[in-house]
Design an enzyme around this catalytic site. Structure first.
Site, PDB file in Angstrom:
ATOM      1  N   PRO A   1      -6.845  27.394 -44.076  1.00  0.00           N
ATOM      2  CA  PRO A   1      -7.582  28.456 -45.201  1.00  0.00           C
ATOM      3  C   PRO A   1      -7.525  30.714 -44.849  1.00  0.00           C
ATOM      4  O   PRO A   1      -8.718  30.319 -43.480  1.00  0.00           O
ATOM      5  CB  PRO A   1      -8.013  27.633 -45.983  1.00  0.00           C
ATOM      6  N   CYS A   2      -7.649  30.769 -44.808  1.00  0.00           N
ATOM      7  CA  CYS A   2      -7.852  31.737 -44.684  1.00  0.00           C
ATOM      8  C   CYS A   2      -8.917  32.884 -45.265  1.00  0.00           C
ATOM      9  O   CYS A   2      -9.684  34.353 -45.091  1.00  0.00           O
ATOM     10  CB  CYS A   2      -6.478  33.289 -44.370  1.00  0.00           C
ATOM     11  N   ASN A   3      -9.348  33.000 -46.693  1.00  0.00           N
ATOM     12  CA  ASN A   3     -10.208  33.245 -47.109  1.00  0.00           C
ATOM     13  C   ASN A   3     -11.135  34.095 -46.794  1.00  0.00           C
ATOM     14  O   ASN A   3     -11.688  35.224 -47.013  1.00  0.00           O
ATOM     15  CB  ASN A   3     -11.050  32.245 -48.569  1.00  0.00           C
TER      16      ASN A   3
ATOM     17  N   PHE B   1     -11.239  35.398 -43.620  1.00  0.00           N
ATOM     18  CA  PHE B   1     -10.758  36.601 -43.050  1.00  0.00           C
ATOM     19  C   PHE B   1     -10.074  37.809 -43.359  1.00  0.00           C
ATOM     20  O   PHE B   1     -10.138  39.062 -43.209  1.00  0.00           O
ATOM     21  CB  PHE B   1     -10.185  36.014 -41.635  1.00  0.00           C
ATOM     22  N   SER B   2      -9.911  37.326 -45.049  1.00  0.00           N
ATOM     23  CA  SER B   2      -9.410  37.909 -45.392  1.00  0.00           C
ATOM     24  C   SER B   2      -9.640  39.586 -46.056  1.00  0.00           C
ATOM     25  O   SER B   2     -10.808  39.857 -45.615  1.00  0.00           O
ATOM     26  CB  SER B   2      -8.777  37.693 -47.187  1.00  0.00           C
TER      27      SER B   2
END
Length: 372
Positions: free
Chosen positions: A106-108, A110-111
């Site tokens: 999951p990239c939340n 680093f978004s």
């Protein structure tokens, strides 16, 4: 130890007995609805194939979608519904060993959209579960995926992640892929790392986008001729104000277009370009997202409406017979969080070519300078 000795070898009744197919057993963490899973399944090179072994995700609808389409059974037990933070890897080991691993963690955090908490956030540390899986399962290769925004701290986060991957026993090939350059009708940019076990004499090369330069990646072509029988086509309800606002916005424009009358203007300090943005029919779509409030659903260039989930799935290059389980909003999230199938397929096929020793057009890894 040879590569062939580590994988099952099979022959088929349709080919001579001397024709051997090397099969990579494939496992996934943070599997999502199956963008990577389907890409791996479709990847095809003579004598090599990738087959599903197991997958896991924390979301129940997502797991059913994956199992439905990759395993042909929405309740297939090889797709494990569980929070990775409390998952006992022995559960996965009981489902079988693997030769390849994918983890699109999951990239939340680093978004570029959001608070950017990085490693201090809820999702930032989740890549460590992928590294742990590398250490425990020791696959021949892996694919790890995250958003381009992870580079925004000057590479500090990536250097830490890359260092951990290398310490787990892998040579890595990180690259920033622009999927619209690889035949995907969407401007979707992702950091993807391919890792090869250090003791294997295999070198991966980043596939060049040159063979896809003439591919039509326009939104108009991507969304044409969707069959009425396709699932997940429920329309999004638009209010009268939204419909009227969209009628003032030209193709490719957004909520800040000068022609919008005062009573339909949105009064916010932050002006995100994706709010009520309409597609341009002759260009790739902008990035399909998994969540968001009003104005974030992606809007048709000529009709005053948001796209259906099936249309969004088309932009992610899922086939029309791919069935998504869950509510309309759940399906929207699944599609937005997935990796474009055809973009990932290019990478998997390059990986198979690498193991087969087949040469192909390539470019230098763009993020190699961040390898510790």
């Amino acid at each position: 130890m040879t590569i062939a000795a580590e994988r099952p070898i099979k022959t088929t009744a349709d080919t001579p007995a001397s024709t051997e197919t090397k099969t990579f057993r494939f496992g996934e963490l943070f599997s999502g609805p199956g963008g990577l899973g389907l890409a791996a399944k479709l990847a095809s090179r003579p004598g090599y194939e990738i087959v599903h072994q197991w997958a896991t995700d924390y979301d129940a609808d997502t797991c059913r979608t994956y199992a439905q389409n990759i395993c042909n059974d929405p309740d297939d037990k090889s797709v494990v519904h569980h929070d990775i933070r409390t998952l006992d890897y022995e559960v996965l080991k009981q489902l079988g060993g693997i030769d390849g691993l994918a983890f699109g963690f999951p990239c939340n955090d680093f978004s570029l959209v959001g608070e950017r908490k990085g490693f201090d956030g809820k999702f930032g540390p989740l890549y460590t579960y992928g590294v742990r899986a590398l250490e425990e399962f020791k696959p021949d290769w892996f694919l790890a995926e995250n958003v381009g925004g992870i580079r925004a701290d000057g590479g500090v986060a990536l250097k830490r992640i890359f260092s951990d991957m290398i310490a787990a026993g892998y040579r890595i090939y990180p690259h920033y892929y622009r999927f619209e350059q690889y035949g995907v009708p969407q401007a979707r940019h992702r950091m993807i790392v391919i890792g090869i076990k250090k003791e294997l004499k295999v070198e991966f090369k980043v596939p060049s986008p040159k063979p896809y330069a003439d591919r039509d990646v326009s939104a108009k072509t991507a969304l044409k001729d969707i069959p009425e029988s396709a699932t997940n086509q429920e329309p999004t309800k638009q209010s009268k104000n939204v419909i009227e606002r969209l009628e003032y916005i030209p193709a490719g424009g957004n909520a800040w277009h000068a022609a919008i009358p005062e009573h339909l203007q949105i009064k916010t300090k932050t002006k995100l370009s994706s709010i009520y943005k309409r597609l341009h029919p002759e260009k790739p779509a902008y990035t399909v997202t998994g969540s968001g409030g009003g104005g974030t659903h992606i809007y048709h260039w000529s009709e005053p409406r948001a796209l259906t989930n099936r249309e969004r799935a088309r932009l992610q290059t899922f086939p029309d017979n791919y069935i998504f389980h869950g509510s309309k909003e759940s399906v929207r999230k699944q599609i937005g969080m997935a990796v474009p199938v055809e973009g990932a397929r290019v990478i998997f096929e390059a990986l198979l070519d690498s193991f087969a020793g087949v040469d192909y057009d390539s470019v230098e890894p763009s993020l190699a300078y961040l390898i510790p």
